[in-house]
Each structure stands twice: as structure tokens, then as C-alpha cells.
Design a protein around this motif. Structure first.
Motif, PDB file in Angstrom:
ATOM      1  N   ALA A 160      53.629  42.299  39.097  1.00 60.29           N
ATOM      2  CA  ALA A 160      54.536  41.157  39.191  1.00 60.29           C
ATOM      3  C   ALA A 160      53.714  39.871  39.233  1.00 60.29           C
ATOM      4  O   ALA A 160      52.806  39.726  40.062  1.00 60.29           O
ATOM      5  N   ILE A 161      54.016  38.944  38.317  1.00 62.58           N
ATOM      6  CA  ILE A 161      53.256  37.697  38.240  1.00 62.58           C
ATOM      7  C   ILE A 161      53.347  36.941  39.566  1.00 62.58           C
ATOM      8  O   ILE A 161      54.428  36.755  40.120  1.00 62.58           O
ATOM      9  N   GLY A 162      52.199  36.519  40.072  1.00 61.78           N
ATOM     10  CA  GLY A 162      52.140  35.807  41.339  1.00 61.78           C
ATOM     11  C   GLY A 162      51.737  36.674  42.513  1.00 61.78           C
ATOM     12  O   GLY A 162      51.424  36.149  43.595  1.00 61.78           O
ATOM     13  N   THR A 163      51.738  38.006  42.340  1.00 66.99           N
ATOM     14  CA  THR A 163      51.314  38.899  43.417  1.00 66.99           C
ATOM     15  C   THR A 163      49.857  38.638  43.763  1.00 66.99           C
ATOM     16  O   THR A 163      49.007  38.547  42.879  1.00 66.99           O
ATOM     17  N   SER A 164      49.562  38.500  45.042  1.00 69.34           N
ATOM     18  CA  SER A 164      48.205  38.187  45.486  1.00 69.34           C
ATOM     19  C   SER A 164      47.563  39.387  46.173  1.00 69.34           C
ATOM     20  O   SER A 164      48.239  40.157  46.868  1.00 69.34           O
ATOM     21  N   TYR A 165      46.269  39.519  45.955  1.00 66.75           N
ATOM     22  CA  TYR A 165      45.485  40.583  46.577  1.00 66.75           C
ATOM     23  C   TYR A 165      44.289  39.957  47.292  1.00 66.75           C
ATOM     24  O   TYR A 165      43.285  39.617  46.658  1.00 66.75           O
ATOM     25  N   PRO A 166      44.379  39.790  48.617  1.00 65.84           N
ATOM     26  CA  PRO A 166      43.242  39.243  49.369  1.00 65.84           C
ATOM     27  C   PRO A 166      42.186  40.312  49.619  1.00 65.84           C
ATOM     28  O   PRO A 166      42.412  41.502  49.388  1.00 65.84           O
ATOM     29  N   GLU A 167      41.033  39.860  50.071  1.00 66.59           N
ATOM     30  CA  GLU A 167      39.941  40.741  50.489  1.00 66.59           C
ATOM     31  C   GLU A 167      39.472  41.672  49.370  1.00 66.59           C
ATOM     32  O   GLU A 167      39.194  42.848  49.588  1.00 66.59           O
ATOM     33  N   CYS A 168      39.405  41.140  48.150  1.00 67.39           N
ATOM     34  CA  CYS A 168      38.846  41.900  47.036  1.00 67.39           C
ATOM     35  C   CYS A 168      37.336  41.674  46.984  1.00 67.39           C
ATOM     36  O   CYS A 168      36.833  40.648  47.447  1.00 67.39           O
ATOM     37  N   GLN A 169      36.643  42.640  46.412  1.00 65.56           N
ATOM     38  CA  GLN A 169      35.192  42.541  46.313  1.00 65.56           C
ATOM     39  C   GLN A 169      34.723  42.902  44.913  1.00 65.56           C
ATOM     40  O   GLN A 169      35.341  43.713  44.234  1.00 65.56           O
ATOM     41  N   MET A 170      33.619  42.303  44.523  1.00 67.01           N
ATOM     42  CA  MET A 170      33.035  42.578  43.219  1.00 67.01           C
ATOM     43  C   MET A 170      31.516  42.579  43.359  1.00 67.01           C
ATOM     44  O   MET A 170      30.933  41.634  43.889  1.00 67.01           O
TER      45      MET A 170
END
Length: 253
Positions: free
Chosen positions: A178-188
Motif C-alpha cells: 500500500a502506497i505510503g506504508t512505512s517501515y522503520p528500523e530497516c538496515q542495509m
């Protein structure tokens, strides 16, 4: 004729439009000579396939691209009123369309032939400059995803990266698109730089059929509230990829 592409919305494209046949041929030959993969889309972008430019016949004004893995998909492309193409060439987004597609035999294998596009959209936005990440050693992005058992961290392979965001492949369809869905605490984990943390927001998604017939989902994500330190790290990595790409093109590496 102005090209209308499903991913461009209502943006004014005329400043980026190329109508010179010589330039169009040069762009298409660039895709062919560098074996650069390109997305081929029908039905307003709801169905997409990965393909490549096989040949350009400037005398007969035809373009030949690799066919899809199945005859059923090829028939849907033939039946489509318009076929859209979207790819990256030398850090520039290239988009064009064609029609009247037919299946032919090229070097003993099925291929798709169509008229050369009468115009091409060439987009080069410095603020959103994106570059493909290595296919042989893909970078993984760790995203906390909600599942039945709670929130679990899953790894997703990067497709490309820019200072504005990344594109990832979601083979398992785990991400809420869904456009606008946010995912915090991602890592790369970026080679030579280390692990960076960021928050991602979903901007777009697309179902893709790969050359081997497998399907996957490509998801475009924007960085949210990226710190200046993290942005600098992303910029360094993009510059590193650009240096490596240029070295390969010139035969230095």
C-alpha cells in the motif's frame, strides 16, 4: 508523438522527449550493446516482463526484443494496444512505447518484433539519480515485516539505489505494498561502508516475470528522515558503483 507511460503520471514530459531517429537508434543500440535488461509492460503497467534488446533494423524501422518465457504471455503482448518499455542506460531512465508486436524467429529462437518508437523519454534527475546494484553479489536490506507470529526481520535483495531511496525484490510477497506504508528500523549492509539504518516508505510496486520464467515483485521505497551521515554513506556507495561500472566499460578492471 508524446509517449505516455504509466509510471509518469501527469508529469510534463516534453523537455525530456527525444524524436531524432539518430538519437533513438543510438539509445536502443546502447541497450543492445551493453546487454542492459529492460522492463516490458502491458495493460497500463499491471503486467511486466524482463526483456532485452536483441537487434535494431534501421532500414526497416523495426526493433527486436527477447520474447517472454511462455507463448501465452507473448500472445497477451501481441494483443495489447500499446507496449511500454522502461530501463536504465548510463544512469539515465529511458522510457518508450510501441505497438503492432508480432512473434518472429531470431537466431533460431522466438523473439518479438515491433516498429521502432517514434519518440523516447530520457529522464536524468540529479536528485533521484539511481544506479543498479550488483546482481552477482546482491545487497540485502533487512526489513521488519508483520507476520502471523508477530514482527520478523526478512532480507530483500536490492535492485537499484539512489539518494532518495531503493528498489527491492519481494519474491515471497511479504511487504505491504500500500502506497505510503512505512517501515522503520530497516538496515542495509553496504560493502566497504558498513550497516546503515533507515526508515522506508512504499512508493510503488510492480509484478515482474523474469527471463527464467519466475515471477517476483519489484518495490520502490523512499528514504524517510535520512540523517546527513547516512545520506553521505549512500552517496559514497553510489560513487563507488559508478567508478566500478566505468572501469569495466573502459576495460581497466
Amino acid at each position: 508523438m508524446q509517449v505516455s507511460h504509466p509510471s509518469l503520471g501527469t508529469e510534463n514530459q516534453s523537455p525530456y522527449q527525444v524524436e531524432s531517429k539518430r538519437e533513438i537508434l543510438s539509445i536502443l543500440k546502447g541497450f543492445r550493446d551493453k546487454s542492459q535488461l529492460i522492463s516490458m509492460m502491458i495493460n497500463g503497467g499491471s503486467e511486466a516482463f524482463i526483456t532485452s534488446v536483441l537487434d535494431i533494423d534501421d532500414k526497416n524501422n523495426t526493433l527486436i526484443v527477447d520474447s517472454t518465457p511462455t507463448s501465452e504471455a507473448n500472445q497477451r503482448i501481441i494483443a495489447a494496444s500499446t507496449v511500454f518499455f522502461d530501463g536504465l542506460l548510463d544512469r539515465i531512465s529511458i522510457q518508450f512505447s510501441s505497438s503492432n508486436v508480432k512473434v518472429i524467429s531470431f537466431e533460431g529462437k522466438p523473439a518479438l518484433q515491433m516498429p521502432l518508437p517514434s519518440s523516447v523519454i530520457r529522464l536524468q534527475r540529479r536528485e533521484n539519480y539511481r544506479i543498479n546494484t550488483p546482481v552477482s553479489t546482491p545487497i540485502k536490506c533487512v526489513i521488519p515485516v508483520e507476520v502471523d507470529a508477530g514482527v520478523q526481520k526478512h532480507k530483500f535483495s536490492l535492485v537499484d539505489i539512489s539518494c532518495g531511496g531503493i528498489a527491492i525484490l519481494d519474491d515471497g510477497r511479504l511487504i505491504d505494498i500500500a502506497i505510503g506504508t512505512s517501515y522503520p528500523e530497516c538496515q542495509m549492509d553496504i560493502p566497504g561502508i558498513g550497516v546503515i539504518e533507515m526508515e522506508l516508505q512504499i512508493r510503488n510496486s510492480q509484478e515482474l516475470t523474469l527471463l527464467n520464467g519466475k515471477t517476483t515483485r519489484r518495490i520502490g521505497c523512499a528514504f524517510l528522515n535520512l540523517s546527513s551521515k547516512t545520506l553521505a554513506a549512500v552517496q559514497r556507495y553510489i560513487m563507488k558503483l559508478e567508478r566500478e561500472r566505468n572501469a569495466k566499460m573502459t576495460g581497466i578492471s
